[in-house]
Scaffold this motif. Structure first.
Motif, PDB file in Angstrom:
ATOM      1  N   LYS A   1      99.375  54.098  51.260  1.00 52.51           N
ATOM      2  CA  LYS A   1      98.424  55.124  51.691  1.00 52.51           C
ATOM      3  C   LYS A   1      98.955  56.500  51.328  1.00 52.51           C
ATOM      4  O   LYS A   1     100.162  56.747  51.409  1.00 52.51           O
ATOM      5  N   TRP A   2      98.037  57.374  50.963  1.00 54.48           N
ATOM      6  CA  TRP A   2      98.407  58.762  50.671  1.00 54.48           C
ATOM      7  C   TRP A   2      98.567  59.579  51.943  1.00 54.48           C
ATOM      8  O   TRP A   2      99.340  60.530  51.980  1.00 54.48           O
ATOM      9  N   ASN A   3      97.839  59.242  52.959  1.00 52.36           N
ATOM     10  CA  ASN A   3      97.681  60.137  54.106  1.00 52.36           C
ATOM     11  C   ASN A   3      97.695  59.312  55.384  1.00 52.36           C
ATOM     12  O   ASN A   3      96.916  58.367  55.523  1.00 52.36           O
ATOM     13  N   PHE A   4      98.575  59.670  56.310  1.00 52.12           N
ATOM     14  CA  PHE A   4      98.684  58.963  57.586  1.00 52.12           C
ATOM     15  C   PHE A   4      98.235  59.848  58.751  1.00 52.12           C
ATOM     16  O   PHE A   4      98.678  59.674  59.878  1.00 52.12           O
ATOM     17  N   ASP A   5      97.328  60.790  58.472  1.00 50.85           N
ATOM     18  CA  ASP A   5      96.924  61.747  59.492  1.00 50.85           C
ATOM     19  C   ASP A   5      96.248  61.080  60.680  1.00 50.85           C
ATOM     20  O   ASP A   5      96.295  61.594  61.793  1.00 50.85           O
ATOM     21  N   ALA A   6      95.608  59.943  60.470  1.00 49.74           N
ATOM     22  CA  ALA A   6      94.953  59.255  61.580  1.00 49.74           C
ATOM     23  C   ALA A   6      95.953  58.835  62.654  1.00 49.74           C
ATOM     24  O   ALA A   6      95.568  58.636  63.822  1.00 49.74           O
ATOM     25  N   ASP A   7      97.228  58.713  62.285  1.00 53.17           N
ATOM     26  CA  ASP A   7      98.263  58.344  63.260  1.00 53.17           C
ATOM     27  C   ASP A   7      98.878  59.561  63.938  1.00 53.17           C
ATOM     28  O   ASP A   7      99.799  59.406  64.755  1.00 53.17           O
ATOM     29  N   ASN A   8      98.391  60.757  63.586  1.00 53.12           N
ATOM     30  CA  ASN A   8      99.025  62.000  64.050  1.00 53.12           C
ATOM     31  C   ASN A   8      98.136  62.792  64.997  1.00 53.12           C
ATOM     32  O   ASN A   8      98.107  64.018  64.948  1.00 53.12           O
ATOM     33  N   ARG A   9      97.420  62.106  65.861  1.00 49.34           N
ATOM     34  CA  ARG A   9      96.468  62.793  66.732  1.00 49.34           C
ATOM     35  C   ARG A   9      96.630  62.418  68.191  1.00 49.34           C
ATOM     36  O   ARG A   9      95.665  62.433  68.952  1.00 49.34           O
TER      37      ARG A   9
ATOM     38  N   CYS B   1     111.756  68.685  51.677  1.00 57.63           N
ATOM     39  CA  CYS B   1     110.946  67.466  51.579  1.00 57.63           C
ATOM     40  C   CYS B   1     111.782  66.259  51.193  1.00 57.63           C
ATOM     41  O   CYS B   1     111.563  65.152  51.693  1.00 57.63           O
ATOM     42  N   HIS B   2     112.761  66.456  50.308  1.00 56.27           N
ATOM     43  CA  HIS B   2     113.650  65.346  49.964  1.00 56.27           C
ATOM     44  C   HIS B   2     114.457  64.900  51.190  1.00 56.27           C
ATOM     45  O   HIS B   2     114.691  63.693  51.380  1.00 56.27           O
ATOM     46  N   ALA B   3     114.869  65.852  52.013  1.00 54.99           N
ATOM     47  CA  ALA B   3     115.622  65.500  53.222  1.00 54.99           C
ATOM     48  C   ALA B   3     114.745  64.718  54.195  1.00 54.99           C
ATOM     49  O   ALA B   3     115.201  63.754  54.823  1.00 54.99           O
ATOM     50  N   VAL B   4     113.488  65.119  54.331  1.00 60.42           N
ATOM     51  CA  VAL B   4     112.557  64.401  55.208  1.00 60.42           C
ATOM     52  C   VAL B   4     112.295  62.998  54.663  1.00 60.42           C
ATOM     53  O   VAL B   4     112.280  62.018  55.423  1.00 60.42           O
ATOM     54  N   GLU B   5     112.086  62.895  53.357  1.00 62.40           N
ATOM     55  CA  GLU B   5     111.870  61.579  52.763  1.00 62.40           C
ATOM     56  C   GLU B   5     113.082  60.675  52.999  1.00 62.40           C
ATOM     57  O   GLU B   5     112.935  59.473  53.292  1.00 62.40           O
ATOM     58  N   ALA B   6     114.280  61.225  52.893  1.00 62.31           N
ATOM     59  CA  ALA B   6     115.489  60.433  53.103  1.00 62.31           C
ATOM     60  C   ALA B   6     115.553  59.903  54.527  1.00 62.31           C
ATOM     61  O   ALA B   6     116.031  58.773  54.757  1.00 62.31           O
TER      62      ALA B   6
ATOM     63  N   SER C   1     105.248  60.571  60.320  1.00 63.63           N
ATOM     64  CA  SER C   1     105.915  61.857  60.557  1.00 63.63           C
ATOM     65  C   SER C   1     106.412  62.462  59.250  1.00 63.63           C
ATOM     66  O   SER C   1     106.228  63.662  58.994  1.00 63.63           O
ATOM     67  N   ALA C   2     107.045  61.636  58.419  1.00 67.29           N
ATOM     68  CA  ALA C   2     107.550  62.147  57.147  1.00 67.29           C
ATOM     69  C   ALA C   2     106.410  62.615  56.254  1.00 67.29           C
ATOM     70  O   ALA C   2     106.469  63.708  55.667  1.00 67.29           O
ATOM     71  N   GLU C   3     105.370  61.814  56.141  1.00 70.15           N
ATOM     72  CA  GLU C   3     104.242  62.182  55.286  1.00 70.15           C
ATOM     73  C   GLU C   3     103.528  63.417  55.826  1.00 70.15           C
ATOM     74  O   GLU C   3     103.127  64.294  55.057  1.00 70.15           O
TER      75      GLU C   3
END
Length: 499
Positions: A168-176, A276-281, A292-294
């Motif tokens: 998935k490109w976008n996980f915003d549905a899990d961020n509400r 962003c690389h640190a968050v991805e890691a 959260s990372a996305e």
């Protein structure tokens, strides 16, 4: 041939293009604190402290790297008060032949400096502005999501080959998720002012006593190492639940799991791609969930880059867009927080104290009210630019004019971000202590957001009826009995008259 390298207050990056093109053995770096940059809007006291103290520390950092730095302080009796004046004083002082600078981030400075300085592109951003224009002009409508996918592919962040991580490109549905209880929530890292920052605090107290906001306690970092420590603290303590509670609001806890590092990123003390690389890691290590990372990465390489490209593409006239013909003056309580509406009081009081509010507090409380009340979007833009420590016009203006106020008619956003009190009640705990009844649509004590929301729908029904994301609400309004519609509109108009 000696050159003068002018570094602006939001260009505090050792790798910035003007320094890369310069020779530390020959050229002179100029940094100047000038009145014009502290007063073009009446900036929050804490923002002025942050920028000036960070500039002073960056000058020391450059000196330690071997640069000759000419630093002009705000209280220098010979300070002309303008970048132009200080640049030309320094030319004469050093016998330099020309002025080199990285292009500024705002139109007002670009139009000024292009007449007297050689400007280089600012390569700290990830999106090419000219490429964006070609991309945008080839599309019928702009959507950040499409741009964001291009940026994911360009950077390789959260990608598995050519496919998005976890499909998935976008996980915003899990961020509400609505707000949690206050126990266990992290706090941003607070940095005690050092001697240099304390000097600036005293200067700002003397020079800007009437500017908006409290000045103490001051806890923003003002060095590169301090900014990195604040970001590392977020990675360890806030990122895990950042996505889940990203849209939540909690009285007495204005930060929740937010990073509060945009103040450093927009100054140049942090690098967006490194972050962003640190968050991805953190996600790839299994320490944080992908939503959260996305969500964090989307804000940085998606939304931040998108609005900057919109700003430069649309030009200075974008600031005066007003598609909804909103002309009401900004209510005075935006400066004082003195209102019976608990949500507005909480967000404005927090802004006064911290020079910070997170994106939902800005979009769905202060911005939403201004949209519903028909406040002039340029007046709101100037307020946001003044009161937040992370506000620079390139990022703040499109967020206000396009996203918050729909004043560009839908160029940037797919719908007006208008909501009744029900949204605020669902995503916060503000309404429980409010003088108004959030569940009452009309009548004594009804939440002003409710009557103003339906007035907004009724007023703009011809436009909203053609918007797929708002057409349903127009149909709902049209099902109300005529006498109920009249009561709603009358109460809304009476409330607005009282503003």
């Amino acid at each position: 041939m000696k050159r003068l390298i002018l570094i602006l207050g939001d260009q505090l990056s050792p790798s910035i293009s003007s320094l890369r093109a310069a020779d530390p053995a020959r050229d002179v770096v100029l940094m100047a604190e000038v009145t014009a940059e502290t007063t073009y809007v009446r900036h929050h006291k804490k923002k002025i402290v942050l920028v000036l103290a960070a500039m002073r520390h960056f000058a020391e950092e450059l000196s330690n790297l071997g640069w000759m730095v000419d630093y002009v302080r705000l209280d220098d009796p010979d300070n002309t008060g303008s970048l132009y004046g200080e640049a030309h004083r320094a030319l004469a002082r050093h016998g330099a032949t020309n002025i080199l600078a990285t292009e500024p981030g705002e139109w007002r400075l670009m139009e000024d400096m292009s007449a007297w300085a050689e400007l280089l592109p600012d390569t700290r951003y990830l999106a090419d502005r000219q490429g964006f224009v070609r991309w945008a002009e080839a599309r019928k409508t702009l959507r950040m999501e499409h741009f964001y996918r291009l940026m994911r592919r360009k950077t390789g962040l959260l990608m598995d080959g050519d496919r998005p991580a976890e499909g998935k490109w976008n996980f915003d549905a899990d961020n509400r998720s609505p707000p949690p209880g206050p126990l266990g929530l992290p706090e941003p890292l607070r940095t005690a002012p050092d001697t240099a920052t304390r000097e600036v605090l005293n200067l700002v107290k003397r020079r800007f006593p009437d500017h908006f906001g409290g000045i103490e306690p001051f806890w923003f970092a003002t060095t590169r190492s301090g900014a990195q420590a604040a970001f590392t603290h977020f990675l360890r303590h806030g990122l895990r639940d950042f996505g889940r509670y990203q849209d939540a609001m909690l009285g007495g806890h204005g930060f929740l799991c937010h990073a509060v590092v945009s103040v450093y990123l927009n100054l140049g003390l942090l690098d967006p791609l490194d972050m962003c690389h640190a968050v991805e890691a953190e996600w790839r290590s299994g320490r944080v969930p992908i939503n959260s990372a996305e969500g964090f990465i989307r804000q940085v390489i998606g939304w931040r880059e998108f609005v900057r490209c919109i700003y430069w593409w649309q030009g200075p006239e974008y600031a005066r867009r007003n598609a909804l013909a909103a002309e009401r003056p900004l209510p005075w309580f935006y400066w004082t927080g003195e209102t019976s509406m608990a949500c507005l009081r909480a967000c404005i009081t927090q802004t006064h104290k911290e020079a910070y509010a997170h994106h939902i507090q800005r979009l769905m409380v202060t911005g939403n009210f201004a949209l519903l009340a028909g406040v002039n979007p340029h007046a709101l833009h100037e307020w946001y630019l003044a009161v937040y420590a992370d506000a620079y016009e390139w990022v703040e203006l499109p967020n206000t004019i396009g996203m918050s106020q729909f004043a560009d008619g839908g160029l940037l956003a797919s719908k007006p971000y208008a909501a009744s009190g029900a949204y605020i009640n669902r995503m916060s705990d503000y309404c429980g202590a409010c003088a108004y009844n959030v569940k009452a649509r009309v009548g004594p004590g009804a939440c002003p957001f409710n009557v103003l929301y339906w007035r907004f729908v009724a007023t703009h029904a011809p436009r909203l009826r053609g918007n797929p994301r708002m057409a349903h609400m127009v149909r709902v309004w049209e099902t109300f009995p005529p006498d109920h519609q009249q009561d709603v509109l009358a109460q809304a108009d009476a409330f607005l008259a009282g503003l």
